[in-house]
Structure formats: C-alpha cells, structure tokens
Scaffold this motif. Structure first.
Motif, PDB file in Angstrom:
ATOM      1  N   ALA A   1       0.830  -1.209   0.000  1.00 15.43           N
ATOM      2  CA  ALA A   1       0.000   0.000   0.000  1.00 15.43           C
ATOM      3  C   ALA A   1       0.863   1.256   0.000  1.00 15.43           C
ATOM      4  O   ALA A   1       0.587   2.224  -0.730  1.00 15.43           O
ATOM      5  CB  ALA A   1      -0.934  -0.013   1.201  1.00 15.43           C
ATOM      6  N   ALA A   2       1.927   1.266   0.807  1.00 20.27           N
ATOM      7  CA  ALA A   2       2.828   2.420   0.847  1.00 20.27           C
ATOM      8  C   ALA A   2       3.565   2.577  -0.469  1.00 20.27           C
ATOM      9  O   ALA A   2       3.731   3.692  -0.983  1.00 20.27           O
ATOM     10  CB  ALA A   2       3.819   2.260   1.998  1.00 20.27           C
ATOM     11  N   TRP A   3       4.026   1.463  -1.020  1.00 16.64           N
ATOM     12  CA  TRP A   3       4.740   1.490  -2.301  1.00 16.64           C
ATOM     13  C   TRP A   3       3.836   2.014  -3.415  1.00 16.64           C
ATOM     14  O   TRP A   3       4.267   2.816  -4.258  1.00 16.64           O
ATOM     15  CB  TRP A   3       5.238   0.084  -2.629  1.00 16.64           C
ATOM     16  CG  TRP A   3       5.901  -0.045  -3.964  1.00 16.64           C
ATOM     17  CD1 TRP A   3       7.205   0.199  -4.264  1.00 16.64           C
ATOM     18  CD2 TRP A   3       5.283  -0.463  -5.191  1.00 16.64           C
ATOM     19  NE1 TRP A   3       7.439  -0.039  -5.603  1.00 16.64           N
ATOM     20  CE2 TRP A   3       6.278  -0.448  -6.193  1.00 16.64           C
ATOM     21  CE3 TRP A   3       3.984  -0.854  -5.523  1.00 16.64           C
ATOM     22  CZ2 TRP A   3       6.014  -0.799  -7.513  1.00 16.64           C
ATOM     23  CZ3 TRP A   3       3.707  -1.208  -6.838  1.00 16.64           C
ATOM     24  CH2 TRP A   3       4.728  -1.176  -7.820  1.00 16.64           C
ATOM     25  N   ALA A   4       2.584   1.584  -3.425  1.00 14.46           N
ATOM     26  CA  ALA A   4       1.645   1.971  -4.486  1.00 14.46           C
ATOM     27  C   ALA A   4       1.443   3.482  -4.536  1.00 14.46           C
ATOM     28  O   ALA A   4       1.222   4.055  -5.609  1.00 14.46           O
ATOM     29  CB  ALA A   4       0.310   1.262  -4.285  1.00 14.46           C
ATOM     30  N   ARG A   5       1.535   4.132  -3.369  1.00 18.52           N
ATOM     31  CA  ARG A   5       1.314   5.584  -3.324  1.00 18.52           C
ATOM     32  C   ARG A   5       2.416   6.359  -4.031  1.00 18.52           C
ATOM     33  O   ARG A   5       2.222   7.526  -4.390  1.00 18.52           O
ATOM     34  CB  ARG A   5       1.187   6.043  -1.872  1.00 18.52           C
ATOM     35  CG  ARG A   5      -0.105   5.606  -1.202  1.00 18.52           C
ATOM     36  CD  ARG A   5      -0.338   6.315   0.115  1.00 18.52           C
ATOM     37  NE  ARG A   5       0.540   5.843   1.170  1.00 18.52           N
ATOM     38  CZ  ARG A   5       0.265   4.839   1.996  1.00 18.52           C
ATOM     39  NH1 ARG A   5      -0.872   4.179   1.876  1.00 18.52           N
ATOM     40  NH2 ARG A   5       1.118   4.477   2.934  1.00 18.52           N
ATOM     41  N   THR A   6       3.571   5.734  -4.259  1.00 22.04           N
ATOM     42  CA  THR A   6       4.692   6.423  -4.904  1.00 22.04           C
ATOM     43  C   THR A   6       5.106   5.766  -6.214  1.00 22.04           C
ATOM     44  O   THR A   6       6.118   6.144  -6.795  1.00 22.04           O
ATOM     45  CB  THR A   6       5.908   6.461  -3.959  1.00 22.04           C
ATOM     46  OG1 THR A   6       6.336   5.116  -3.671  1.00 22.04           O
ATOM     47  CG2 THR A   6       5.562   7.152  -2.641  1.00 22.04           C
ATOM     48  N   ALA A   7       4.317   4.799  -6.687  1.00 16.06           N
ATOM     49  CA  ALA A   7       4.718   4.012  -7.860  1.00 16.06           C
ATOM     50  C   ALA A   7       4.567   4.772  -9.172  1.00 16.06           C
ATOM     51  O   ALA A   7       5.173   4.405 -10.175  1.00 16.06           O
ATOM     52  CB  ALA A   7       3.913   2.712  -7.918  1.00 16.06           C
ATOM     53  N   GLY A   8       3.770   5.829  -9.187  1.00 13.32           N
ATOM     54  CA  GLY A   8       3.567   6.602 -10.417  1.00 13.32           C
ATOM     55  C   GLY A   8       2.114   6.610 -10.829  1.00 13.32           C
ATOM     56  O   GLY A   8       1.363   5.663 -10.554  1.00 13.32           O
ATOM     57  N   ASP A   9       1.704   7.688 -11.492  1.00  6.63           N
ATOM     58  CA  ASP A   9       0.299   7.839 -11.883  1.00  6.63           C
ATOM     59  C   ASP A   9      -0.148   6.813 -12.911  1.00  6.63           C
ATOM     60  O   ASP A   9      -1.351   6.575 -13.070  1.00  6.63           O
ATOM     61  CB  ASP A   9       0.065   9.251 -12.449  1.00  6.63           C
ATOM     62  CG  ASP A   9       0.221  10.334 -11.396  1.00  6.63           C
ATOM     63  OD1 ASP A   9       0.117   9.994 -10.193  1.00  6.63           O
ATOM     64  OD2 ASP A   9       0.455  11.499 -11.765  1.00  6.63           O
ATOM     65  N   ASP A  10       0.799   6.222 -13.627  1.00  9.08           N
ATOM     66  CA  ASP A  10       0.429   5.260 -14.666  1.00  9.08           C
ATOM     67  C   ASP A  10       0.376   3.821 -14.140  1.00  9.08           C
ATOM     68  O   ASP A  10       0.047   2.899 -14.892  1.00  9.08           O
ATOM     69  CB  ASP A  10       1.415   5.328 -15.838  1.00  9.08           C
ATOM     70  CG  ASP A  10       2.845   5.001 -15.426  1.00  9.08           C
ATOM     71  OD1 ASP A  10       3.165   5.179 -14.237  1.00  9.08           O
ATOM     72  OD2 ASP A  10       3.641   4.589 -16.293  1.00  9.08           O
TER      73      ASP A  10
END
Length: 210
Positions: A68-77
C-alpha cells in the motif's frame, strides 16, 4: 587535490551505470515470463501490478502495508490490483474480497480482514464460513444481508472463476505474488526484493512503445 577530486567523480560516474545495471531484473531468477499472459484488467496507457494474495497468509499480511505504501509512490500510470487466490470456489475470504469490491469498500476493509485474522483472532485463519465473514463485516458498518448477497452473487462466481484462471495461467506457486502487466511473475527472495523487481519490470514496460 583538484585532480584527485575529479578522478573520484569520474570513477563514480563510471560505476553508477554498472550499479544500475546490476539492479535490473534478470529473467529466470528475478521473474518468469508468462507465455500468453493477459492482464487482469485491460487499461491502455497504464502498467498493471496484480498482487495475488490470501487473507490467511502471514506473508501477505506483512506485505499488505508495504504494498500500500509502495503503491502511493509508484507513479500515476501504475494500477495496483488485489486478487485473491481463488482455487477453492467456496473460499469465503476470497468471496469476501469480491463482495468488498462490489460494495465499494476495499480501501477501508481489506486491511481489516487481515487484522481480524492475524492480530485480533476474531476470524479463523482457516475454514471461515460466509456467515462468519458477513457477521464480522456487519460489525465494521456494512449491511449483513448486502454482504451475504454480494458474496453469493453470480458476478462473484464469475470473478472467482476468472481469478482461478488468472492464477493458473500465471503459474502461481504461492502468495503473495506480483504479476506485472500479465506478462511477468515476480520471484523475489524477500518482500522488499519483490517490490524492487516490480519497479524494474515497470520500467521495462514503460519503455515499450505503445
């Protein structure tokens, strides 16, 4: 002094590409190419990351907050999807996840199911019934009859079948497992390593002409 400083900077400049290359995912060890793989949810212009999980899985429980934390910074795409390992059509936990999707409550209650099993003991790790899960979710603010209906709905049956086919097509060997764009199955040696490999595969997919 100036010459030595420039030499050190030059050496670092040479080493940085080597270090970056060392981090690039390696086929066969870091990931497996899925022959004929297909995305779970086609969405042009995005990179899909599917986590195949099981609520009773201790590793999945630990991975949940990391992902969940990683997903928040993974990129808009990047689109992250959770997908229960639905090998058993009667698995109440897998059905509960799809019910939460149908009711629009995944964000708040997906983590709560992990808590109930792994920290609170308010749900059993194995063999939970539809009634037990529906009662728990009712205690979290959902309508019990709506949860029961969603868990037993034909649309949930279809998703259970589709999830099983996706897992089998991907060669799933355990949970949690990350699948990138339906094409690559991540094989990390740790939870953090799985995210590192996922980032490398996302970069590879971004570089593919669309």
């Amino acid at each position: 002094m100036t010459f030595r400083r420039l030499s050190l900077l030059g050496l670092l400049a040479l080493l940085l590409p080597v270090a970056a290359a060392a981090q690039a995912p390696v086929a066969g060890s870091d990931y497996v190419v899925i022959e004929g793989g297909q995305r779970w949810t086609p969405e042009p212009g995005t990179v899909e990351v599917v986590e195949v999980f099981a609520y009773a899985c201790g590793h999945c429980d630990r991975f949940q907050s990391m992902l969940a934390a990683w997903a928040r910074t993974a990129g808009d795409d990047v689109r992250v999807h959770y997908l229960p390992a639905a090998y058993d059509p009667g698995n109440a936990y897998a059905r509960a996840y799809f019910a939460l999707e149908a009711l629009g409550r995944v964000a708040e209650l997906h983590p709560r199911l992990f808590d109930a099993i792994h920290r609170e003991g308010s749900l059993p790790a194995r063999g939970a019934s539809v009634a037990e899960v529906a009662t728990f979710l009712a205690g979290e603010g959902l309508d019990r009859s709506a949860v029961t209906a969603a868990m037993s709905a034909p649309a949930t049956d279809e998703k259970m079948n589709a999830a099983r086919e996706f897992a089998m097509r991907s060669g799933l060997q355990g949970t949690p497992t990350l699948i990138i764009n339906g094409k690559y199955r991540v094989q990390g040696c740790s939870l953090g390593d799985s995210l590192r490999i996922a980032e490398g595969l996302i970069a590879m997919e971004r570089a593919v002409p669309r």
